[in-house]
Design a protein around this motif. Structure first.
Motif, PDB file in Angstrom:
ATOM      1  N   ALA A 161       0.813  -1.222   0.000  1.00  0.00           N
ATOM      2  CA  ALA A 161       0.000   0.000   0.000  1.00  0.00           C
ATOM      3  C   ALA A 161       0.848   1.274   0.000  1.00  0.00           C
ATOM      4  CB  ALA A 161      -0.945   0.009   1.197  1.00  0.00           C
ATOM      5  N   THR A 162       2.146   1.159   0.371  1.00  0.00           N
ATOM      6  CA  THR A 162       3.011   2.346   0.405  1.00  0.00           C
ATOM      7  C   THR A 162       4.222   2.131  -0.496  1.00  0.00           C
ATOM      8  OG1 THR A 162       4.386   1.548   2.223  1.00  0.00           O
ATOM      9  CG2 THR A 162       2.375   2.749   2.827  1.00  0.00           C
ATOM     10  N   ALA A 163       4.829   3.227  -0.914  1.00  0.00           N
ATOM     11  CA  ALA A 163       6.030   3.147  -1.748  1.00  0.00           C
ATOM     12  C   ALA A 163       7.147   2.417  -0.996  1.00  0.00           C
ATOM     13  CB  ALA A 163       6.488   4.548  -2.159  1.00  0.00           C
ATOM     14  N   GLU A 164       7.302   2.692   0.301  1.00  0.00           N
ATOM     15  CA  GLU A 164       8.346   2.026   1.092  1.00  0.00           C
ATOM     16  C   GLU A 164       8.074   0.526   1.186  1.00  0.00           C
ATOM     17  OE1 GLU A 164      11.632   0.985   3.156  1.00  0.00           O
ATOM     18  OE2 GLU A 164      11.289   2.855   2.073  1.00  0.00           O
ATOM     19  N   GLY A 165       6.829   0.150   1.381  1.00  0.00           N
ATOM     20  CA  GLY A 165       6.483  -1.270   1.438  1.00  0.00           C
ATOM     21  C   GLY A 165       6.767  -1.976   0.122  1.00  0.00           C
ATOM     22  N   ARG A 166       6.392  -1.334  -0.986  1.00  0.00           N
ATOM     23  CA  ARG A 166       6.676  -1.916  -2.307  1.00  0.00           C
ATOM     24  C   ARG A 166       8.176  -2.063  -2.518  1.00  0.00           C
ATOM     25  NH1 ARG A 166       2.405   1.454  -3.329  1.00  0.00           N
ATOM     26  NH2 ARG A 166       3.742   3.107  -4.157  1.00  0.00           N
ATOM     27  N   ASN A 167       8.938  -1.071  -2.074  1.00  0.00           N
ATOM     28  CA  ASN A 167      10.393  -1.147  -2.208  1.00  0.00           C
ATOM     29  C   ASN A 167      10.958  -2.314  -1.395  1.00  0.00           C
ATOM     30  OD1 ASN A 167      12.877  -0.171  -3.262  1.00  0.00           O
ATOM     31  ND2 ASN A 167      13.309   0.785  -1.300  1.00  0.00           N
ATOM     32  N   GLN A 168      10.413  -2.548  -0.200  1.00  0.00           N
ATOM     33  CA  GLN A 168      10.867  -3.679   0.630  1.00  0.00           C
ATOM     34  C   GLN A 168      10.547  -5.013  -0.052  1.00  0.00           C
ATOM     35  OE1 GLN A 168      12.468  -3.671   3.685  1.00  0.00           O
ATOM     36  NE2 GLN A 168      12.683  -1.467   3.464  1.00  0.00           N
ATOM     37  N   ASN A 169       9.452  -5.060  -0.767  1.00  0.00           N
ATOM     38  CA  ASN A 169       9.037  -6.307  -1.408  1.00  0.00           C
ATOM     39  C   ASN A 169       9.845  -6.627  -2.659  1.00  0.00           C
ATOM     40  OD1 ASN A 169       7.105  -6.866   0.526  1.00  0.00           O
ATOM     41  ND2 ASN A 169       5.543  -5.662  -0.525  1.00  0.00           N
ATOM     42  N   ARG A 170      10.434  -5.615  -3.283  1.00  0.00           N
ATOM     43  CA  ARG A 170      11.289  -5.846  -4.460  1.00  0.00           C
ATOM     44  C   ARG A 170      12.676  -6.221  -3.963  1.00  0.00           C
ATOM     45  NH1 ARG A 170       8.588  -0.973  -5.954  1.00  0.00           N
ATOM     46  NH2 ARG A 170      10.455   0.199  -5.391  1.00  0.00           N
ATOM     47  N   ARG A 171      12.966  -7.523  -4.023  1.00  0.00           N
ATOM     48  CA  ARG A 171      14.222  -7.999  -3.443  1.00  0.00           C
ATOM     49  C   ARG A 171      14.659  -9.285  -4.120  1.00  0.00           C
ATOM     50  NH1 ARG A 171       9.854  -9.726  -0.906  1.00  0.00           N
ATOM     51  NH2 ARG A 171       9.849 -11.697   0.214  1.00  0.00           N
ATOM     52  N   VAL A 172      15.947  -9.557  -3.969  1.00  0.00           N
ATOM     53  CA  VAL A 172      16.512 -10.854  -4.327  1.00  0.00           C
ATOM     54  C   VAL A 172      16.984 -11.462  -3.021  1.00  0.00           C
ATOM     55  CG1 VAL A 172      18.391 -12.037  -5.525  1.00  0.00           C
ATOM     56  CG2 VAL A 172      17.166 -10.192  -6.668  1.00  0.00           C
ATOM     57  N   LEU A 173      16.604 -12.706  -2.785  1.00  0.00           N
ATOM     58  CA  LEU A 173      16.961 -13.393  -1.554  1.00  0.00           C
ATOM     59  C   LEU A 173      17.800 -14.609  -1.908  1.00  0.00           C
ATOM     60  CD1 LEU A 173      16.355 -13.371   1.548  1.00  0.00           C
ATOM     61  CD2 LEU A 173      14.532 -14.994   1.047  1.00  0.00           C
ATOM     62  N   LEU A 174      19.009 -14.664  -1.366  1.00  0.00           N
ATOM     63  CA  LEU A 174      19.848 -15.849  -1.516  1.00  0.00           C
ATOM     64  C   LEU A 174      19.686 -16.673  -0.257  1.00  0.00           C
ATOM     65  CD1 LEU A 174      21.281 -13.539  -3.289  1.00  0.00           C
ATOM     66  CD2 LEU A 174      23.172 -15.134  -3.323  1.00  0.00           C
ATOM     67  N   VAL A 175      19.298 -17.912  -0.409  1.00  0.00           N
ATOM     68  CA  VAL A 175      19.101 -18.805   0.716  1.00  0.00           C
ATOM     69  C   VAL A 175      20.189 -19.862   0.657  1.00  0.00           C
ATOM     70  CG1 VAL A 175      17.521 -20.363   1.901  1.00  0.00           C
ATOM     71  CG2 VAL A 175      16.611 -18.381   0.649  1.00  0.00           C
ATOM     72  N   VAL A 176      21.118 -19.787   1.598  1.00  0.00           N
ATOM     73  CA  VAL A 176      22.223 -20.741   1.687  1.00  0.00           C
ATOM     74  C   VAL A 176      21.785 -21.799   2.683  1.00  0.00           C
ATOM     75  CG1 VAL A 176      24.674 -21.039   2.181  1.00  0.00           C
ATOM     76  CG2 VAL A 176      23.842 -18.841   1.274  1.00  0.00           C
ATOM     77  N   THR A 177      21.618 -23.022   2.197  1.00  0.00           N
ATOM     78  CA  THR A 177      21.098 -24.075   3.069  1.00  0.00           C
ATOM     79  C   THR A 177      22.231 -24.910   3.644  1.00  0.00           C
ATOM     80  OG1 THR A 177      20.768 -25.533   1.167  1.00  0.00           O
ATOM     81  CG2 THR A 177      18.896 -24.190   1.861  1.00  0.00           C
TER      82      THR A 177
END
Length: 173
Positions: free
Chosen positions: A140-156
């Motif tokens: 709903a907010t520009a900051e929230g949308r920015n937080q959602n645009r991400r690349v996540l590397l998951v090292v298992t």
């Protein structure tokens, strides 16, 4: 798994996290990269605004150097790395990316491609595109949308020998 191998895996993941934090310290300090430690994995979250332009999966030279630094920190470890792309919920409909799924997968694939050409074993790498379907904040907010645009590397963690393709584990009776 035995308790000893579980402890060894946790210790190895601790070393992975420490090396990544050290290699990416300036970006960790500026909150552009976040390293999270868990018992069974390490997550390295990169804000996509430092990697990709809007509606793009092409990286700049600066972004390439960020991914290369991260690759160099991870390359000496044997752990599998899953690269996840995430977007906000703003619809995209371009010839290259008919939806956020394609965009998120393309961004993750770009990161994996750079990592593999930098010398990380491709067998350790996987690509996942989640689109807008796993938000961490409200869109709903520009900051929230920015937080959602991400690349996540998951090292298992290391879980022993992976099953051979085509084999099926027998279900308990």
């Amino acid at each position: 798994r035995s308790a000893a191998s579980s402890t060894e895996s946790e210790q190895l993941l601790g070393k992975v996290a420490a090396d990544v934090e050290r290699a990416m310290q300036d970006l960790v300090d500026s909150k552009q990269v976040v390293v999270r430690r868990f018992v069974d994995r390490v997550e390295v979250e990169i804000r996509t605004d430092i990697l990709f332009g809007s509606a793009s999966a092409t990286v700049s030279a600066d972004a390439r150097s960020i991914i290369e630094r991260l690759t160099d920190a991870l390359a000496r470890f044997p752990n599998p790395v899953r690269v996840e792309g995430h977007t906000d919920d703003v619809p995209i409909r371009t010839r290259a990316y008919p939806s956020n799924w394609e965009l998120s997968a393309a961004r993750a694939a770009t990161v994996v491609h750079i990592m593999s050409t930098r010398g990380m074993a491709p067998q350790r790498l996987a690509v996942l595109g989640y689109g807008e379907f796993r938000p961490v904040e409200s869109n709903a907010t520009a900051e929230g949308r920015n937080q959602n645009r991400r690349v996540l590397l998951v090292v298992t963690g290391l879980s022993g020998t992976p099953p051979t393709l085509g084999t099926v584990a027998a279900a308990p009776p």
